[in-house]
Design a protein around this motif. Sequence first.
Motif, PDB file in Angstrom:
ATOM      1  N   LEU A  49       0.833  -1.208   0.004  1.00 50.71           N
ATOM      2  CA  LEU A  49       0.007   0.049   0.015  1.00 50.71           C
ATOM      3  C   LEU A  49       0.889   1.392  -0.091  1.00 50.71           C
ATOM      4  O   LEU A  49       0.524   2.202  -0.474  1.00 50.71           O
ATOM      5  CB  LEU A  49      -0.844   0.104   1.200  1.00 50.71           C
ATOM      6  CG  LEU A  49      -1.977  -1.331   1.288  1.00 50.71           C
ATOM      7  CD1 LEU A  49      -2.797  -1.048   2.773  1.00 50.71           C
ATOM      8  CD2 LEU A  49      -2.726  -0.890   0.164  1.00 50.71           C
ATOM      9  N   GLY A  50       1.958   1.385   0.592  1.00 46.94           N
ATOM     10  CA  GLY A  50       2.956   2.344   0.646  1.00 46.94           C
ATOM     11  C   GLY A  50       2.584   3.624   1.538  1.00 46.94           C
ATOM     12  O   GLY A  50       2.616   4.650   0.870  1.00 46.94           O
ATOM     13  N   PHE A  69      -6.359   2.097   9.062  1.00 51.10           N
ATOM     14  CA  PHE A  69      -7.573   1.595   8.327  1.00 51.10           C
ATOM     15  C   PHE A  69      -7.222   2.045   6.990  1.00 51.10           C
ATOM     16  O   PHE A  69      -7.032   3.310   6.418  1.00 51.10           O
ATOM     17  CB  PHE A  69      -8.702   2.028   9.083  1.00 51.10           C
ATOM     18  CG  PHE A  69      -9.089   1.742  10.439  1.00 51.10           C
ATOM     19  CD1 PHE A  69      -8.754   2.788  11.279  1.00 51.10           C
ATOM     20  CD2 PHE A  69      -9.878   0.475  10.706  1.00 51.10           C
ATOM     21  CE1 PHE A  69      -8.890   2.187  12.593  1.00 51.10           C
ATOM     22  CE2 PHE A  69     -10.040   0.229  12.264  1.00 51.10           C
ATOM     23  CZ  PHE A  69      -9.552   1.114  13.078  1.00 51.10           C
ATOM     24  N   ARG A  70      -7.879   1.331   6.030  1.00 44.96           N
ATOM     25  CA  ARG A  70      -7.838   1.442   4.487  1.00 44.96           C
ATOM     26  C   ARG A  70      -9.495   1.542   4.228  1.00 44.96           C
ATOM     27  O   ARG A  70     -10.135   0.562   4.257  1.00 44.96           O
ATOM     28  CB  ARG A  70      -7.237   0.697   3.734  1.00 44.96           C
ATOM     29  CG  ARG A  70      -7.285   0.752   2.279  1.00 44.96           C
ATOM     30  CD  ARG A  70      -6.590  -0.243   1.423  1.00 44.96           C
ATOM     31  NE  ARG A  70      -7.565  -1.317   1.356  1.00 44.96           N
ATOM     32  CZ  ARG A  70      -7.465  -2.246   0.302  1.00 44.96           C
ATOM     33  NH1 ARG A  70      -6.712  -2.038  -0.711  1.00 44.96           N
ATOM     34  NH2 ARG A  70      -7.969  -3.542   0.468  1.00 44.96           N
ATOM     35  N   VAL A  71      -9.913   2.796   3.727  1.00 51.59           N
ATOM     36  CA  VAL A  71     -11.048   2.801   3.318  1.00 51.59           C
ATOM     37  C   VAL A  71     -11.404   3.005   1.719  1.00 51.59           C
ATOM     38  O   VAL A  71     -10.797   4.174   1.005  1.00 51.59           O
ATOM     39  CB  VAL A  71     -11.837   3.947   3.877  1.00 51.59           C
ATOM     40  CG1 VAL A  71     -13.728   4.128   3.787  1.00 51.59           C
ATOM     41  CG2 VAL A  71     -11.767   3.843   5.285  1.00 51.59           C
ATOM     42  N   VAL A  72     -12.064   2.193   1.071  1.00 48.73           N
ATOM     43  CA  VAL A  72     -12.147   2.249  -0.448  1.00 48.73           C
ATOM     44  C   VAL A  72     -13.432   2.618  -0.705  1.00 48.73           C
ATOM     45  O   VAL A  72     -14.344   1.917  -0.236  1.00 48.73           O
ATOM     46  CB  VAL A  72     -11.895   0.922  -1.136  1.00 48.73           C
ATOM     47  CG1 VAL A  72     -11.910   1.068  -2.328  1.00 48.73           C
ATOM     48  CG2 VAL A  72     -10.519   0.475  -0.553  1.00 48.73           C
ATOM     49  N   THR A 123      -9.313   5.811  -2.450  1.00 51.95           N
ATOM     50  CA  THR A 123      -8.968   5.231  -1.079  1.00 51.95           C
ATOM     51  C   THR A 123      -8.456   5.991  -0.155  1.00 51.95           C
ATOM     52  O   THR A 123      -7.576   6.729  -0.427  1.00 51.95           O
ATOM     53  CB  THR A 123      -7.616   4.217  -1.588  1.00 51.95           C
ATOM     54  OG1 THR A 123      -8.324   3.136  -2.523  1.00 51.95           O
ATOM     55  CG2 THR A 123      -7.321   3.308  -0.199  1.00 51.95           C
ATOM     56  N   VAL A 124      -9.072   6.120   0.957  1.00 55.08           N
ATOM     57  CA  VAL A 124      -8.635   6.910   2.146  1.00 55.08           C
ATOM     58  C   VAL A 124      -7.999   6.063   3.239  1.00 55.08           C
ATOM     59  O   VAL A 124      -8.333   4.927   3.590  1.00 55.08           O
ATOM     60  CB  VAL A 124      -9.922   7.574   2.832  1.00 55.08           C
ATOM     61  CG1 VAL A 124      -9.394   8.491   3.904  1.00 55.08           C
ATOM     62  CG2 VAL A 124     -10.749   8.537   1.614  1.00 55.08           C
ATOM     63  N   TYR A 125      -6.810   6.733   3.910  1.00 50.97           N
ATOM     64  CA  TYR A 125      -6.194   5.735   4.926  1.00 50.97           C
ATOM     65  C   TYR A 125      -6.485   6.807   6.199  1.00 50.97           C
ATOM     66  O   TYR A 125      -6.324   7.933   6.185  1.00 50.97           O
ATOM     67  CB  TYR A 125      -4.746   5.617   4.450  1.00 50.97           C
ATOM     68  CG  TYR A 125      -4.375   4.802   3.326  1.00 50.97           C
ATOM     69  CD1 TYR A 125      -4.326   5.664   2.157  1.00 50.97           C
ATOM     70  CD2 TYR A 125      -4.420   3.442   3.356  1.00 50.97           C
ATOM     71  CE1 TYR A 125      -4.275   4.485   1.010  1.00 50.97           C
ATOM     72  CE2 TYR A 125      -4.048   2.715   2.412  1.00 50.97           C
ATOM     73  CZ  TYR A 125      -4.063   3.209   1.366  1.00 50.97           C
ATOM     74  OH  TYR A 125      -3.737   2.508   0.051  1.00 50.97           O
ATOM     75  N   VAL A 131      -4.932  10.332   6.967  1.00 51.71           N
ATOM     76  CA  VAL A 131      -3.478  10.368   7.066  1.00 51.71           C
ATOM     77  C   VAL A 131      -3.178  10.201   5.332  1.00 51.71           C
ATOM     78  O   VAL A 131      -1.813  10.981   5.167  1.00 51.71           O
ATOM     79  CB  VAL A 131      -2.673   9.338   7.837  1.00 51.71           C
ATOM     80  CG1 VAL A 131      -3.066   9.565   9.299  1.00 51.71           C
ATOM     81  CG2 VAL A 131      -3.047   8.095   7.496  1.00 51.71           C
ATOM     82  N   ALA A 132      -3.721   9.764   4.537  1.00 50.26           N
ATOM     83  CA  ALA A 132      -3.356   9.735   3.112  1.00 50.26           C
ATOM     84  C   ALA A 132      -4.800   9.594   2.316  1.00 50.26           C
ATOM     85  O   ALA A 132      -5.780   9.089   2.727  1.00 50.26           O
ATOM     86  CB  ALA A 132      -2.558   8.639   2.892  1.00 50.26           C
ATOM     87  N   GLU A 133      -4.487   9.733   1.071  1.00 57.22           N
ATOM     88  CA  GLU A 133      -5.685   9.348  -0.081  1.00 57.22           C
ATOM     89  C   GLU A 133      -5.137   9.047  -1.390  1.00 57.22           C
ATOM     90  O   GLU A 133      -4.206   9.809  -1.737  1.00 57.22           O
ATOM     91  CB  GLU A 133      -6.615  10.750  -0.128  1.00 57.22           C
ATOM     92  CG  GLU A 133      -7.746  10.570  -1.115  1.00 57.22           C
ATOM     93  CD  GLU A 133      -8.750  11.727  -1.119  1.00 57.22           C
ATOM     94  OE1 GLU A 133      -9.168  12.129  -2.093  1.00 57.22           O
ATOM     95  OE2 GLU A 133      -8.874  12.196   0.125  1.00 57.22           O
TER      96      GLU A 133
END
Length: 707
Positions: free
Chosen positions: A140-141, A148-151, A165-167, A175-177
């Motif tokens: 995922l990097g 959590f990973r949210v798709v 995809t939201v982290y 924290v990331a998208e």
Amino acid sequence: MTSDRPKEQRKLRIGFRTSIVTLFVAVVLFVGLTLVYLSFNRVSKITQTAASTFIDKVAQLGADRVDSKFRNVRDNLEILAGLPSIQSAEIEDNSRLYGLMASMLRNNPQIFNLYVGYEDGSFLEMDVIDRAKPAFRTSLGVEEDAAFRVVIISRTGASASAPVTVYLSDNLIQVAETKAPTSYDPRQRPWYVEAFKDQKTLLTGPYVFFATGQPGYTLRTVLKEGRRGVVAADLLLNRLEEMLDEQKLGDSGLAFLFDDSARIVGHPEMSRLMDEIPERGDELPRVSAIKLPGLARAVEAWRKGGASQQFFADDAGRSYVAAFHGIETAGNANIKLAVIAPLDEFFAKIISERTGLFVLALGFVLGMLPLAIWLGSMLARSLRNLAQQTDEIQHFQLADQPRLHSAIDEINELGRSVFTMRTAIRNFSSFVPRPIVRQLIESGASIELGGTRREVTVLFTDVADFTAKTERADPSEVMIFTSRYFAALSETIMEHHGTIDKFIGDAVMALWNAPDDDADHVVHACEAVLACVKRNGELNDQFREAGWPAYVTRFGLHVGDAVVGNVGSSERMNYTALGATINLAARLEGLNKNYGTQILASADVRARVGSRFAFRSVDEIRPKGFAEAVAIYELRGERVGNDGPELAFCERWDVVYASIRHEEASAALRRVSDFLQEYPRDGVAQYHVERLRVAVQQRKLLETSRH
């Protein structure tokens, strides 16, 4: 008041400890003697029977524990499927939904992810990143703080946005998208397709999940309401390893899960078994991988209709007993639990020492057998009676029971205590709400100061002109008739799941959804109020026949959050509810006098149960402590379909009320006056007529002064 104990005839009494010890020794020796005696001739059969029964219980318990894991996941899916945001596919930027899904994942470590797919291809998935193999996070990097990973794939309507995809961190901060794959279509996945083919089956699988590298099942259920779709979760069976390890018997015992294809889907050393499969791909280990000769034959014998307990031996001649139980919630996935244990680890010592035990126990048994029989009969009868009485008290069955008398002093004293306790609790429940008393008895908890915030439906009642009706009456008659009135209302409220909080003069305060949970508390409260009106009318007929004035009751009803609990001091406290919700309910009761109504309810009550009961608009008020105006309504009765006189009355009035709210005072006055021609005694209409007349007169005066 003198004690009645000296009047009782003192009889010979035996100490409770002596009788219990004697009976215990006698029973143990008798049972032990019987088992040892039988072991001389039938030790093998007894050993196998005892082992078979014991391991079957262990296997049944283990199967229930595994089944509870599946049920827990199923319950979470049903909760998720019942959310309005899930049913309406409001999956984009829905932090509250993401928070609930994250909470479900945290509370269920056996779940890797939760997801939902819709008939238009929309899709939402939340994964716990660290429940997969380490390579998954690497692929995922993302940073270490991403939990959590949210798709999110939204294809709803013309405004559908691009997949993303939201982290999220552990505390759900983004924290990331990144971009999500645009080619993924949940409608083509097995869990989606099979869910509609067989809605009775909960599981899909087993198979090895790509992200985790571990075997598991997909649990899915279709949405019953709203958009057509499927809610699902991936269950990691390797999370059952610790529980299966706890289920084993002895040092050499084993517990594992398998299916109809003889594949192992859960094992205390599942990772090792998976690693031992050469070039396994997505394969699962077979039952033969356990390397226990005879086990496969035992499984096959059970499948062909044999007993759920099977005996077999390994190559060294060591005897084993195995028990098999199905996992009920698994459905067509046909998951079974196997529990295996060697016989000698449990019964070798008993077998080797049976002769010595027999000789040692024989002398005691012969001398103590008559006494044990006598004591056993007496104790069993008395203790059974006491146990029944205490069980009745625990379940709040407080009917009168005769006091227990016994020749054993301690049992006699215990009987006295149980009798006193029953009386005390019955009296106590007359002063404290019965649900509170029942809850304290069943839970064994003590009463403590403090409260919790929860939603409650609150009712306030009051008798119109109570002081004027009773100030010159005989005080004893006031108490008698008022008590009859309170009893009638209290019984009706409690019959509809309500809790009487307190009596305040001639008023009653009642709660719903506290202390016991009540999912339909607003409905029950409205039903209770209507039933109270009917019961009050019947009681007033009796009062008039007795020459006593009728008690006309007014009701105020509101639903909202309140602080519910025990207030006061450690020496004297009261279970009640506090907050603006309570104040508004009390305010509504008092407003009945202004509008000539009997039951006033808030807009929140009508919003909840407007489809079940007939309401009509009354006014908008601005209570103290409320920033905005509050709409109030009159509860008229239960709806009977889409017609009926009450519903027609409400619909007729709502047209008039709309004119009051939106038209000029003169036009609204004409409409209300016309309504009064049809319903000349309607208090709400009379109230608005007077108010509108004043407004019209003031406007005329203002126009005159301008000219």
